[in-house]
Design an enzyme around this catalytic site. Structure first.
Site, PDB file in Angstrom:
ATOM      1  N   GLY A  81       0.814  -1.197   0.000  1.00 52.81           N
ATOM      2  CA  GLY A  81       0.000   0.000   0.000  1.00 52.81           C
ATOM      3  C   GLY A  81       0.851   1.251   0.000  1.00 52.81           C
ATOM      4  O   GLY A  81       2.086   1.191  -0.054  1.00 52.81           O
TER       5      GLY A  81
ATOM      6  N   LYS B 200       2.751  -0.440 -10.036  1.00 53.09           N
ATOM      7  CA  LYS B 200       2.810   0.996  -9.693  1.00 53.09           C
ATOM      8  C   LYS B 200       4.237   1.524  -9.777  1.00 53.09           C
ATOM      9  O   LYS B 200       4.455   2.702 -10.093  1.00 53.09           O
ATOM     10  CB  LYS B 200       2.188   1.232  -8.316  1.00 53.09           C
TER      11      LYS B 200
ATOM     12  N   ASP C 183      -1.410   3.169  -3.751  1.00 52.60           N
ATOM     13  CA  ASP C 183       0.042   3.153  -3.925  1.00 52.60           C
ATOM     14  C   ASP C 183       0.453   3.847  -5.217  1.00 52.60           C
ATOM     15  O   ASP C 183       1.497   4.508  -5.289  1.00 52.60           O
ATOM     16  CB  ASP C 183       0.528   1.699  -3.919  1.00 52.60           C
TER      17      ASP C 183
ATOM     18  N   GLU D 183      13.245  -0.037  -7.740  1.00 56.64           N
ATOM     19  CA  GLU D 183      12.559  -1.291  -8.069  1.00 56.64           C
ATOM     20  C   GLU D 183      11.903  -1.245  -9.445  1.00 56.64           C
ATOM     21  O   GLU D 183      11.840  -2.240 -10.157  1.00 56.64           O
ATOM     22  CB  GLU D 183      11.502  -1.609  -7.008  1.00 56.64           C
TER      23      GLU D 183
END
EC number: 1.1.1.94
Length: 339
Positions: free
Chosen positions: A139, A195, A248, A285
């Site tokens: 989240g 995301k 998110d 990431e």
């Protein structure tokens, strides 16, 4: 603290792992924090704070630092893994020989397995076997705000109802930290990976100077890509309107605390990929996730044009502005078709 009375052992002493450990300890729980670098753990113990990432947040007395992995894992049946996605499988294999017979694993890692694009649940099952209870938390959470006790909400999903209830009780704090349970184990995992990718795109758009309209369009169509892929994998599409999806996504696309967004901004301003990564100084990431998410989408026959253009920029040297124009020049579409 006795060796076996901790509520949670946290694996990973970076900014997010430390923030979660602090939050658990602040909730009145005894927590053990382990990291792969003994010198780093010793420095945390000496300072009683994480001077590298969270220098202004002192550790609660109930937070114990541990350099010995076996002792850390003996301390609690509940193990929270907070490591980068590209080392997730290796870390689980390192943990396995030391886990208690009643161990339960939850992770806050966001992403997919490097190279294969597999969901982390599949990596965990391969590393740990079919019987151990698994869970994921995901989240809109920036480590600094979480550690500072600012209001935060996340989603939690598990393969085991009892484990989910226990985790919700451990993490939930009425003063600052709200934890929503969600039965969609796949969707909660996937949102955190996609995301990261879209956040790079939003940052890139802002770096070019396209403005708020373009950023909002990227967020909205990025959510559509996330939902399409999730539905193809068997996730509940409503999950992506919650904390692990839209929540998110908005956070990482709009706030410069996001490494993925800052990385994208640097690319939009003309910096090359390696220089941008070096400038961030921590794991981005979304860089790996872009390749992994695109491979997963292609495997399932899911159209993800934003992700594909970002892959072209990150791995093929395409100009960021040219990638944006490629998206704008696509064939006219019905907005809700195959959403």
């Amino acid at each position: 603290m006795n060796a076996s009375d901790a509520s949670m052992t946290v694996i990973g002493a970076g900014s997010y792992g430390t923030a979660l450990a602090i939050t658990l300890a602040r909730n009145g729980h005894r927590v053990v924090l382990w990291g792969h670098n003994p010198a780093h753990i010793q420095a945390l113990q000496a300072a009683r704070c994480n001077q590298a990432f969270l220098p202004d947040v002192p550790f609660p007395d109930s937070l114990q630092l541990e350099t010995n992995l076996g002792q850390a894992l003996a301390a609690s049946r509940n193990v929270l893994v907070v490591v980068p996605s590209h080392v997730f499988g290796d870390v689980l294999r390192q943990l396995k020989p030391h886990l208690r017979a009643d161990a339960r694993i939850v992770w806050a890692t966001k992403g997919l397995e490097a190279e294969t694009g597999r969901l982390l649940q599949d990596v965990a099952r391969e590393a740990l076997g079919e019987t151990i209870p698994l869970a994921v938390v995901s989240g809109p959470t920036f480590a600094k705000e979480l550690a500072a006790g600012m209001p935060t909400a996340i989603a939690l999903a598990s393969t085991d109802r009892e484990f989910a209830d226990d985790l919700q009780r451990l993490l939930h704090c009425g003063k600052s930290f709200r934890v929503y349970s969600n039965p969609d184990f796949i969707g909660v995992q996937l949102g955190g990976a996609v995301k990261n990718v879209i956040a790079i795109g939003a940052g890139m758009s802002d770096g070019i100077g396209f403005g708020a309209n373009a950023r909002t369009a990227l967020i909205t169509r990025g959510l559509a890509e996330m939902t399409r892929l999730g539905t193809a994998l068997g996730a509940d599409p409503t999950t992506f309107m919650g904390m692990a999806g839209l929540g998110d996504l908005v956070l990482t696309c709009t706030d410069n605390q996001s490494r993925n967004r800052r990385f994208g901004m640097m690319l939009g301003q003309g910096m090359d990929v390696q220089s941008a990564q070096d400038s961030i100084g921590q794991v981005v990431e979304g860089y790996r996730n872009t390749k992994e998410v695109l491979a997963l989408a292609q495997r399932y026959g899911v159209e993800m044009p934003i992700t594909e253009q970002l892959w072209q920029v990150l791995y093929c040297g395409k100009d960021a502005r040219e990638a944006a124009l490629s998206l704008l020049g696509r064939t006219r579409k019905d907005e809700t078709a195959k959403l």
